[in-house]
Write a protein that holds these residues in place. Structure first.
Motif, PDB file in Angstrom:
ATOM      1  N   ALA B 394      12.727  35.336  38.798  1.00  0.00           N
ATOM      2  CA  ALA B 394      13.792  36.053  38.087  1.00  0.00           C
ATOM      3  C   ALA B 394      14.915  35.119  37.689  1.00  0.00           C
ATOM      4  N   ASP B 395      15.295  34.195  38.504  1.00  0.00           N
ATOM      5  CA  ASP B 395      16.396  33.260  38.207  1.00  0.00           C
ATOM      6  C   ASP B 395      16.004  32.355  37.066  1.00  0.00           C
ATOM      7  N   ASP B 396      14.794  31.831  37.131  1.00  0.00           N
ATOM      8  CA  ASP B 396      14.350  30.932  36.070  1.00  0.00           C
ATOM      9  C   ASP B 396      14.396  31.650  34.758  1.00  0.00           C
ATOM     10  N   LEU B 397      13.903  32.867  34.771  1.00  0.00           N
ATOM     11  CA  LEU B 397      13.901  33.617  33.532  1.00  0.00           C
ATOM     12  C   LEU B 397      15.308  33.778  33.022  1.00  0.00           C
ATOM     13  N   ALA B 398      16.254  34.086  33.926  1.00  0.00           N
ATOM     14  CA  ALA B 398      17.660  34.232  33.519  1.00  0.00           C
ATOM     15  C   ALA B 398      18.165  32.948  32.907  1.00  0.00           C
ATOM     16  N   ASP B 399      17.822  31.771  33.480  1.00  0.00           N
ATOM     17  CA  ASP B 399      18.221  30.483  32.916  1.00  0.00           C
ATOM     18  C   ASP B 399      17.687  30.367  31.495  1.00  0.00           C
ATOM     19  N   LEU B 486      16.014  24.007  25.825  1.00  0.00           N
ATOM     20  CA  LEU B 486      15.183  25.190  26.054  1.00  0.00           C
ATOM     21  C   LEU B 486      13.735  24.781  26.191  1.00  0.00           C
ATOM     22  N   ALA B 487      13.325  23.949  25.288  1.00  0.00           N
ATOM     23  CA  ALA B 487      11.933  23.532  25.340  1.00  0.00           C
ATOM     24  C   ALA B 487      11.636  22.799  26.615  1.00  0.00           C
ATOM     25  N   GLN B 488      12.537  21.942  26.972  1.00  0.00           N
ATOM     26  CA  GLN B 488      12.323  21.192  28.227  1.00  0.00           C
ATOM     27  C   GLN B 488      12.212  22.121  29.410  1.00  0.00           C
ATOM     28  N   ARG B 489      13.072  23.110  29.473  1.00  0.00           N
ATOM     29  CA  ARG B 489      13.045  24.059  30.609  1.00  0.00           C
ATOM     30  C   ARG B 489      11.765  24.837  30.637  1.00  0.00           C
ATOM     31  N   CYS B 490      11.294  25.210  29.428  1.00  0.00           N
ATOM     32  CA  CYS B 490      10.031  25.917  29.357  1.00  0.00           C
ATOM     33  C   CYS B 490       8.910  25.036  29.872  1.00  0.00           C
ATOM     34  N   ASP B 491       8.959  23.782  29.497  1.00  0.00           N
ATOM     35  CA  ASP B 491       7.953  22.866  29.999  1.00  0.00           C
ATOM     36  C   ASP B 491       7.960  22.806  31.507  1.00  0.00           C
ATOM     37  N   GLU B 492       9.162  22.682  32.061  1.00  0.00           N
ATOM     38  CA  GLU B 492       9.272  22.616  33.519  1.00  0.00           C
ATOM     39  C   GLU B 492       8.639  23.832  34.150  1.00  0.00           C
ATOM     40  N   LEU B 493       8.790  24.959  33.514  1.00  0.00           N
ATOM     41  CA  LEU B 493       8.274  26.193  34.096  1.00  0.00           C
ATOM     42  C   LEU B 493       6.816  26.407  33.749  1.00  0.00           C
ATOM     43  N   ALA B 501       7.331  33.148  29.050  1.00  0.00           N
ATOM     44  CA  ALA B 501       7.993  33.273  30.373  1.00  0.00           C
ATOM     45  C   ALA B 501       8.217  34.721  30.714  1.00  0.00           C
ATOM     46  N   ARG B 502       8.670  35.457  29.697  1.00  0.00           N
ATOM     47  CA  ARG B 502       8.890  36.875  29.960  1.00  0.00           C
ATOM     48  C   ARG B 502       7.615  37.563  30.346  1.00  0.00           C
ATOM     49  N   ALA B 503       6.479  37.256  29.682  1.00  0.00           N
ATOM     50  CA  ALA B 503       5.226  37.860  30.025  1.00  0.00           C
ATOM     51  C   ALA B 503       4.795  37.494  31.424  1.00  0.00           C
ATOM     52  N   ALA B 504       4.889  36.216  31.709  1.00  0.00           N
ATOM     53  CA  ALA B 504       4.573  35.796  33.097  1.00  0.00           C
ATOM     54  C   ALA B 504       5.388  36.568  34.097  1.00  0.00           C
ATOM     55  N   ARG B 505       6.635  36.767  33.792  1.00  0.00           N
ATOM     56  CA  ARG B 505       7.501  37.485  34.731  1.00  0.00           C
ATOM     57  C   ARG B 505       7.047  38.912  34.914  1.00  0.00           C
ATOM     58  N   ARG B 506       6.673  39.514  33.849  1.00  0.00           N
ATOM     59  CA  ARG B 506       6.208  40.904  33.937  1.00  0.00           C
ATOM     60  C   ARG B 506       4.966  40.996  34.768  1.00  0.00           C
ATOM     61  N   ARG B 507       4.008  40.062  34.580  1.00  0.00           N
ATOM     62  CA  ARG B 507       2.794  40.071  35.397  1.00  0.00           C
ATOM     63  C   ARG B 507       3.118  39.915  36.868  1.00  0.00           C
ATOM     64  N   ALA B 508       3.958  39.014  37.124  1.00  0.00           N
ATOM     65  CA  ALA B 508       4.344  38.821  38.570  1.00  0.00           C
ATOM     66  C   ALA B 508       4.930  40.090  39.147  1.00  0.00           C
ATOM     67  N   ASP B 509       5.806  40.746  38.453  1.00  0.00           N
ATOM     68  CA  ASP B 509       6.407  41.995  38.975  1.00  0.00           C
ATOM     69  C   ASP B 509       5.335  43.029  39.212  1.00  0.00           C
ATOM     70  N   ASP B 510       4.323  43.100  38.279  1.00  0.00           N
ATOM     71  CA  ASP B 510       3.258  44.052  38.451  1.00  0.00           C
ATOM     72  C   ASP B 510       2.481  43.779  39.724  1.00  0.00           C
ATOM     73  N   ALA B 511       2.148  42.523  39.939  1.00  0.00           N
ATOM     74  CA  ALA B 511       1.426  42.156  41.171  1.00  0.00           C
ATOM     75  C   ALA B 511       2.226  42.516  42.408  1.00  0.00           C
ATOM     76  N   ALA B 512       3.463  42.281  42.376  1.00  0.00           N
ATOM     77  CA  ALA B 512       4.338  42.600  43.568  1.00  0.00           C
ATOM     78  C   ALA B 512       4.313  44.081  43.839  1.00  0.00           C
ATOM     79  N   ARG B 513       4.357  44.882  42.792  1.00  0.00           N
ATOM     80  CA  ARG B 513       4.337  46.332  42.994  1.00  0.00           C
ATOM     81  C   ARG B 513       3.018  46.737  43.616  1.00  0.00           C
ATOM     82  N   ARG B 514       1.896  46.183  43.105  1.00  0.00           N
ATOM     83  CA  ARG B 514       0.596  46.534  43.679  1.00  0.00           C
ATOM     84  C   ARG B 514       0.519  46.121  45.139  1.00  0.00           C
TER      85      ARG B 514
END
Lengths: 390, 928
Positions: B394-399, B486-493, B501-514
């Motif tokens: 969540a923090d990375d996404l906020a960055d 921005l590009a560099q940060r995306c690379d890091e992630l 990144a947003r999609a990845a975040r959504r998938r992670a949240d879904d897994a956590a809920r399951r």
């Protein structure tokens, strides 16, 4: 048969008029020195009558009561009396009288008397007949208490038979005859009728009496006698200071009166109004003999001024020292001291002192509501103070 | 008295001086200190008082030092009708000379001269007043004691009575009151208590009364004893007579009493016999009664034994029945117990069947649950694996979001600031902008911001290159920088861009809920077992209980063994079996209780049988023993003998009693009680009489002893002495009391009159003092003066002040006025000089001048007294108009001058020229 009849020796007697204390304590009054001389005089009279009895060859001396003034006299009085009696060569018969009755306390039975009593002295303390010598009997009527309820002499006389022939009987009694004191209710008075009867029918031959201090003889029968005291005891005695020497036989008694006393008790009545009266009193006092053995009782009546009163006081004070006693009898004296004008002038006062003196004079003359005696005394004091030098 | 001149020779510091004084008015002697002013007055006193032989301290003090000469004083004096010159010398060649000049010349010397002068002075002057009117040096001018001054009193008397009273002998009342007081003090103290003679008389009287009472009491005691002795004698005789009379009566009574007593003893003996016979009869009766009782007891015992045997037999039947009952109960009990056990076994079997069915159902449930747990764990594990693979949190996404926003802002800022290219196509046109194809509709305006270089081309027509200026290039750089970040940060992630990144975040949240859902399912299934292992252990335990040892296969376990439909009938059967077992058990318990009761009944019956058997044996035994006793007794003494003996003894007792009664009655007829009472009384009377006689004898002895002792006391002599003393004491007391009363009366009367007179003296004295004092204090002054002629109060201007509260000055002035008033009042013939030695030190100049007028006024009258003032400060007296001033100078001996340290005052020149002669002659009066 001769005997000596005496009575009322009253040994141990004191007289108030003779004073009580040693001179320094008597505050100017009479002193006890005269008292002692008086006591000695009584003993001297006893010794004198003893010598008289010896000289006259009396068979006995009969003392009819009151040998001692009291049953309760001190051992010193008893001892001196015994000493005086011891000098007698004549037998002595002592009858208890009203002053020394034969009661439980009787001095004549006391051990100190009995021890010293000389052998020739007999105490007639038992009533009845005592044979004192062959052919001589004494009928004793002693007092056994101070207040007997009968005539003791009459009692003895009634019991008596007439004396045997050749026997002389003398009755020894003590007390007044009823004729001498007729109004008295005293039951112990001696009935004269009984005495006369006994003398008349020979039951007794002489009635020797004591108690009356004056020498006295019965008018009807001269064998009834009071010997009187051998030494005067009071101012009212008529003829004291004698003893009787009696020569007795069955029919009669020849009696001689022998004086033995040396003291005099003199009463003198005087009226004092003037200076002459004062001088007369002075002279009378000066004329008295044997002043040291005389007691004078003055009954003074009259009215004196302040000055005269002072003179009277001086006069009496001057004589007082010579006499055994000079007494102004208060209850028989009516001597007024009334200051007169001369007294006031004598004072010679002025100012307020004169006013004060005048006031006192008025009071002394008996102004109403006053005490004149005190005022007079105050005036006399004023007199003295004014006379005192400054 | 008047002083004309005084001459001093060799007196203290004065060598030789004569002072002449004015005969009238005031003479002021003025001079310095130590010039000899006070000596002049002192010399006068010595001249009049001290004989020439006197060596008093004052005289020795007056001797001049170092000079062989005695002090000498000469004065010329007139007093009354006399005028004389009087001279005295002391210590050295003492001498007294008197020259009387008038009325008749006389010459006297020595003691005669002294006596004559004393006589003259006493006759003519008031010497106390002479001292009283003097004011000494250095003493406050207080009040003179004028109350007792005779001269003044006479003057006041004269004033009070109008001056008519002539007193030919004025000395008569001198000191009279004092002598009266003295006289009174012989008897009474000032407080009125008796003292001196009066007290002595009181004491003597009291002592005499006490002594008299004592002696009289003693005499009366003796009198009482004498009377008592008489009475005792009489009493003793009467007691003796009574004892004799009584003795006969006693003897007669005693005889009778002795006779009665012997008979009394006989009666007593008979009574003893009767009592004995009666006792014997009683004994026989008792024995007979004992035999009767024994017979009755034997019979009773036999009856008792029979009844005990009967009871024992009756009990035997009961005993047997109880035993039968017990046996029956025991059989029943055993059967019941067997039935109960059977029923219990059956119930247990059914219960076990129910339990097995229930376990099988539970095993199925647990197996199913295990299966679900496995599933949930598998799901959870998958979800957690997926979650772990996701790199964007969540923090990375906020960055990334922030960076993207910054990029947009940078671009916006660039675009806003950049130049714009507006493209307007009048007709549809296609352009390429930066390589992109843009179709412009006719009229459409398109604005293109110029950020960085832009290329615009109409294909084929035109290529436009727009390049920004320098600023715009900077902004473009910032945009590029942001984009690069921005590009560099995306690379890091590990994502392509922000959307990835947003999609990845959504998938992670879904897994956590399951994963959470699986965990919740797991927790639900495991509820009550903790964890899966425990669940499995529970499952295994149940399976083992069922005896199923098959493989722990989930699915095999899950195979159902019994259905719940099977369990219910089983349970019902089990319940029935259990109830049947309980019934059987209850019945077994009841049977056991009945059996126990029967056992108890048997035991009771046993016990009772034993008791009854014992009792029967005892009764039998007792009966046998009693019967034996009776037999033995009868053998010893048959019943008939006993009865006969009883009758015989009873008859004998009756005879003895009758005899005793007869004798007692005979004795009572003779009344022995009365005789005994009389005998006792007679004996008591005898004793009493004996005691009385003894008492009388004792009292007689005591009284006699007392009388003998009293005889030796001489009570009569003591009484006579006491009576004489009492009479003397009474007489003495009366006389003293009378004298005391007289003294009191005289004193009171004199004092009263003197008070009265003094009160009348106050007025003229006050008038004179006030007259003088008003000159000083003014017209409003008034004075209060008491009867001793002392000023007590001064009233000035309405204010009243006590004399002692006045100032020293005012006291001084009033004191002076009082003295001068005396001088003015006193008769010229009685007058004495007023001497004032240097007073008025407290007086102010104003008052001094007024006092001068006082002096003048006081001495103005014809014949007023001389006033002599001594002073070293003459100015104090300058105000006196009628003063004669005499100045005194030192009078020295020759050769004495060298010792003077100070220069002589100017007034001294005259004496210095002629020392040793009469020098100080009075000057002429200053004023007329």
């Amino acid at each position: 048969m001769r005997f000596v009849h005496t009575a009322d020796w009253q040994l141990g007697m004191t007289r108030r008029v003779l004073g009580a204390r040693p001179p320094k304590e008597a505050a100017g009054g009479l002193t006890g020195e005269a008292q002692a001389r008086f006591a000695q005089a009584r003993l001297d009279a006893v010794s004198a009558l003893g010598r008289l009895a010896d000289e006259r060859g009396a068979a006995f001396v009969l003392v009819c009561g009151d040998v001692f003034e009291s049953n309760l006299v001190g051992p010193d009085v008893v001892a001196r009396a015994c000493e005086a009696l011891a000098a007698f060569r004549t037998p002595v018969l002592l009858l208890p009288g009203n002053h020394d009755p034969a009661d439980a306390a009787c001095v004549l039975r006391r051990p100190d008397f009995a021890r010293r009593c000389p052998p020739h002295v007999t105490v007639l303390d038992t009533p009845g007949v005592h044979e004192v010598a062959p052919g001589v009997e004494v009928v004793a009527a002693p007092w056994r208490s101070k207040h007997p309820l009968t005539d003791l002499v009459g009692e003895q006389l009634t019991a008596l038979e007439p004396a045997p022939p050749g026997t002389l009987r003398v009755l020894a009694g003590h007390g007044e005859l009823d004729v001498l004191d007729p109004d008295d209710d005293e039951p112990a008075r001696i009935r004269r009728d009984g005495v006369l009867a006994a003398l008349a029918d020979g039951r007794v031959h002489y009635v020797a009496l004591g108690d009356r201090h004056s020498t006295w003889v019965d008018a009807a029968d001269d064998r009834i006698r009071h010997a009187g005291t051998p030494e005067v005891t009071d101012f009212d005695e008529v003829d004291p200071g004698n003893v009787l020497v009696v020569d007795l036989d069955v029919h009669a008694a020849r009696v001689t009166t022998e004086p033995v006393g040396r003291w005099r008790f003199v009463r003198h009545d005087a009226r004092l109004d003037t200076d002459d009266d004062l001088e007369a009193l002075d002279a009378w006092l000066a004329a008295q003999p044997d002043k040291e053995r005389a007691a004078v009782r003055l009954a003074l009546v009259g009215t004196l001024s302040l000055r005269q009163r002072g003179r009277l006081d001086d006069l009496l004070a001057a004589h007082e020292h010579a006499f055994a006693a000079v007494e102004v009898l208060a209850q028989h004296s009516d001597l007024a001291t009334v200051p007169d004008d001369a007294d006031l002038d004598d004072l010679d006062l002025h100012g307020f002192a004169a006013d004060a003196a005048t006031e006192l004079f008025a009071a002394a003359r008996g102004a109403p509501g006053e005490t004149p005696d005190e005022a007079r005394d105050a005036l006399r004091l004023l007199h003295r103070l004014v006379g005192t030098p400054r | 008295m008047r002083l004309h001149r005084i001459r001093l020779r060799d007196f203290r510091g004065v060598h030789d001086r004569e002072v002449t004084l004015a005969e009238r008015g005031v003479t002021v002697l003025q001079g310095d200190n130590e010039v000899g002013k006070t000596s002049t007055v002192a010399a006068l006193d010595l001249l009049f008082d001290a004989a020439d032989s006197s060596r008093r301290a004052e005289i020795r003090a007056a001797q001049p030092a170092g000079v062989d000469a005695g002090p000498e004083v000469e004065a010329e004096v007139s007093t009354g009708p006399y005028r004389f010159v009087y001279r005295k010398r002391w210590l050295r060649r003492p001498r007294t000379e008197l020259h009387v000049l008038a009325p008749v010349p006389e010459q006297l010397t020595g003691a005669d001269a002294h006596a004559r002068v004393s006589a003259i002075l006493d006759e003519t002057m008031d010497r106390v007043l002479w001292r009283g009117l003097r004011v000494e040096q250095h003493t406050a001018v207080g009040q003179a004691d004028l109350g007792g001054q005779d001269a003044l009193t006479r003057a006041l008397d004269r004033a009070a009575t109008g001056g008519s009273a002539a007193r030919p002998d004025p000395s008569a009342d001198d000191g009279l009151v004092e002598r009266a007081v003295e006289e009174l003090r012989r008897y009474r103290t000032p407080s009125g208590r008796a003292t001196g003679e009066l007290r002595a008389a009181d004491v003597r009287l009291a002592a005499a009364e006490a002594e008299y009472d004592r002696c009289r009491a003693a005499l009366e005691a003796v009198e009482r004893d004498v009377a008592a002795r008489d009475r005792l004698d009489g009493d003793a005789a009467s007691v003796r007579a009574r004892r004799r009379a009584h003795a006969a009566e006693v003897a007669e009574l005693e005889d009778r009493w002795a006779g009665l007593q012997s008979r009394l003893r006989e009666v007593e003996t008979a009574r003893g016999r009767a009592v004995l016979a009666r006792e014997r009869a009683e004994t026989a009766r008792e024995r007979r009664e004992a035999r009767d009782a024994l017979v009755a007891a034997v019979e009773a015992d036999a009856d008792l034994a029979a009844r005990a045997a009967e009871a024992l037999a009756a009990h035997e039947g009961e005993h047997t029945a109880a035993r039968d009952e017990r046996d029956a109960r025991r059989c029943a009990d055993a059967a019941a117990r067997e039935a109960s056990a059977t029923a219990r076994r059956r119930a247990d079997d059914t219960a076990r069947a129910v339990s097995a069915a229930r376990d099988r159902a539970e095993l199925a449930d647990l197996a199913e649950r295990l299966r679900r747990v496995e599933e949930a764990e598998a799901g959870r594990t998958a979800a957690e694996r997926l979650l772990a693979a996701t790199s964007v949190d969540a923090d990375d996404l906020a960055d990334l979001e922030d960076l993207a926003r910054d990029l947009l802002r940078a671009e916006a800022a660039r675009d806003a600031a950049a130049a714009r290219v507006e493209l307007v196509a009048p007709a549809a046109l296609t352009v390429e902008v930066d390589g992109e194809t843009v179709v412009l509709a006719p009229g459409e305006t398109r604005v293109l911001p110029v950020a960085g270089s832009r290329s615009l081309s109409v294909p084929g027509v035109l290529d436009v290159r727009v390049r920004p200026g320098l600023d715009e290039a900077g902004r473009d750089d910032a945009v590029r920088e942001r984009a690069r970040e921005l590009a560099q940060r995306c690379d890091e992630l590990g994502v392509a861009d922000l959307d990835a990144a947003r999609a990845a975040r959504r998938r992670a949240d879904d897994a956590a809920r399951r994963a959470d859902e699986h965990r919740a399912a797991l927790a639900r299934e495991l509820a009550g077992h903790g964890d899966a292992a425990a669940l499995r252990a529970a499952h295994d335990a149940v399976r083992e209980r069922l005896g199923d040892t098959g493989p722990a296969d989930l699915f095999s376990v899950a195979e159902p063994v019994a259905s719940p439909v099977d369990v219910a009938p089983l349970r019902r059967a089990a319940d029935g079996a259990r109830e049947a077992a309980d019934d059987a058990a209850r019945r077994a318990d009841e049977a056991a209780a009945a059996c126990r009761a029967a056992e108890d009944a048997v035991r009771d019956a046993d016990t009772r049988a034993a008791v009854l058997a014992e009792r029967a044996a005892d009764a039998r035994h007792a009966h046998v023993r009693r019967a034996e006793e009776l037999r033995a007794a009868r053998e010893a003494e048959p019943d008939a003998d006993l009865a006969a003996a009883e009758d015989e003894r009873r008859a004998r007792a009756r005879d003895a009693e009758r005899e005793h009664e007869a004798m007692a009655a005979a004795l009572a007829d003779d009344d022995p009680d009365t005789v005994e009472a009389r005998v006792v009384n007679a004996r008591a009377v005898d004793e009493r009489l004996a005691a009385e006689a003894a008492r009388l004898e004792r009292e007689h002895a005591e009284t006699t002893g007392r009388l003998q002792a009293a005889g030796l006391e001489g009570w009569h002599d003591q009484h006579a002495a006491a009576a004489t003393e009492l009479e003397a004491a009474v007489r003495d007391h009366d006389a003293v009391a009378r004298r005391a009363a007289a003294a009191q009366r005289l004193h009171d009367t004199l004092a009263r009159h003197r008070e009265r007179v003094r009160r009348s003296y106050v007025a003229p004295f006050r008038a004179q003092v006030e007259r003088l004092a008003r000159i000083v204090f003014g017209a409003s002054l008034s004075l209060e003066i008491d009867e001793d002629l002392r000023i007590t109060h001064r009233t000035l201007d309405g204010t009243t002040v006590a004399f002692s509260a006045l100032s020293s000055g005012a006291q001084e002035q009033l004191g002076l006025c009082a003295r001068l008033a005396c001088a003015a009042l006193v008769d010229p013939a009685d007058g004495v000089p007023v001497v004032i030695d240097d007073a008025l030190g407290h007086t102010d100049p104003e008052r001094l001048s007024r006092l001068g007028a006082v002096f003048t006024a006081a001495t103005a009258a014809d014949g007023a007294a001389q006033v002599i003032v001594l002073t070293c400060t003459p100015e104090r007296y300058h105000g006196i108009g009628a003063a004669t001033v005499v100045a005194l100078a030192p009078s020295r001996r020759p050769g004495e001058r060298e010792r003077d340290r100070e220069a002589p005052p100017p007034v001294d020149d005259t004496p210095l020229r002629a020392p040793g002669t009469v020098v100080d002659l009075p000057r002429a009066p200053r004023a007329g």
